[in-house]
Design an enzyme around this catalytic site. Structure first.
Site, short mmCIF file in Angstrom:
data_model
loop_
_atom_site.label_atom_id
_atom_site.label_comp_id
_atom_site.label_asym_id
_atom_site.label_seq_id
_atom_site.Cartn_x
_atom_site.Cartn_y
_atom_site.Cartn_z
N CYS A 38 -21.41 37.88 63.01
CA CYS A 38 -20.30 38.28 62.65
C CYS A 38 -20.46 38.66 61.28
O CYS A 38 -21.10 40.00 61.40
CB CYS A 38 -19.08 37.35 62.48
N ARG B 163 -6.44 41.38 63.22
CA ARG B 163 -8.06 40.72 63.14
C ARG B 163 -8.05 40.47 64.91
O ARG B 163 -7.22 40.29 65.61
CB ARG B 163 -7.99 39.48 62.60
N HIS C 166 -19.03 33.61 67.37
CA HIS C 166 -19.17 32.11 66.85
C HIS C 166 -19.04 31.45 67.85
O HIS C 166 -18.98 31.53 69.10
CB HIS C 166 -17.99 32.10 65.94
N1 GLN Z 1 -15.22 38.84 56.97
C1 GLN Z 1 -15.69 39.65 58.14
C2 GLN Z 1 -14.51 40.19 58.94
O1 GLN Z 1 -13.40 39.67 58.70
C3 GLN Z 1 -16.47 38.77 58.94
C4 GLN Z 1 -15.75 37.64 59.60
C5 GLN Z 1 -16.56 36.58 60.09
O2 GLN Z 1 -17.72 36.35 59.81
N2 GLN Z 1 -15.97 35.95 61.15
O3 GLN Z 1 -14.85 41.05 59.67
#
Ligand code: GLN
Length: 235
Positions: free
Chosen positions: A89, A123, A189
């Protein structure tokens, strides 16, 4: 192995990936020593045969981005040598050309992977199931995603997998992650490797032999595959 920025880049159990590598190595009598790569630390690159970086919030990515960039020459040299790297990520985003945060701040990346990441809303959050072309059994990879960034593949980038459930790179082209040589960038993840022992073993085999010609002896993975199947079957 090198665990980059363990205090900054560790979301949703990403550290479990390191534990899985150490564990499945130990089951075969392979000792995996873990070296932490904190910002400004000295890294013994010639001793490194596997690299891991986890995900992170925008604020944490901002704190390590410059240090990561400074290391790009030594890192990409080792990756070109064929040693494996797993980047999750936020770490994946910074292994590309850049990551633009939701506030519009552009964080330049290492540029090893031909990908760019732009902010998006809402998101992308939830379980992911995808199918990879890697020579692994099963072909499915499962994990959990939570990212604002939308990653777009350049002409040089090869996707790691095709999304069957979830958003993956950008929620549009059904691609998930990127693979180059033995470097894998992915949004998964979960943590990823404890639920995908076939991928753990592939990374370990590349660490043992960066030419990719060696296969490790198969060992039991029933328990890990049960965790894998729970995600496959989850509605
Ligand atoms: N901050 C990054 C995003 O929001 C990565 C987030 C993460 O590693 N889960 O895309």
């Amino acid at each position: 192995m090198l665990h980059l920025y363990p205090d900054h880049m560790n979301l949703y159990g990403d550290r479990g990936n390191v534990i899985a590598l150490v564990h499945r190595g130990a089951c075969r009598g392979i000792t995996v020593d873990v070296i932490s790569g904190a910002p400004n630390s000295k890294i013994p690159w010639e001793e490194i045969d596997l690299v891991f970086i986890g995900g992170g919030e925008d604020s944490h990515q901002s704190r390590i981005a410059e240090d990561f960039l400074h290391r790009s020459q030594e890192l990409t040299q080792r990756l070109d040598d064929g040693i494996p790297m797993l980047a999750i990520c936020g770490g994946y985003q910074l292994l590309g050309h850049y990551y633009r945060t939701v506030e519009g701040k552009k964080l330049p990346g290492v540029g090893y992977l031909d990908v760019t990441t732009e902010p998006g809303r809402p998101r992308a959050i939830g379980d992911v199931v995808c199918e990879t072309q890697l020579a692994v059994t099963p072909r499915t990879l499962v994990g959990f995603e939570n990212h604002g960034g939308r990653t777009f593949l350049g002409t040089e980038a090869i996707p790691l997998a095709t999304v069957l459930r979830g958003q993956g790179n950008n929620g549009q082209d059904h691609t998930e992650g990127t693979i180059k040589n033995h470097t894998i960038g992915t949004y998964l993840h979960g943590s990823l490797l404890p639920k995908n022992p076939h991928l753990t073993d592939l990374l370990l085999s590349w660490a043992v032999d960066p030419t990719g010609a060696t296969q490790l002896e198969p060992i039991d993975m029933q328990l890990e595959l049960k965790a894998h199947e729970v995600i496959l079957e989850r509605k």
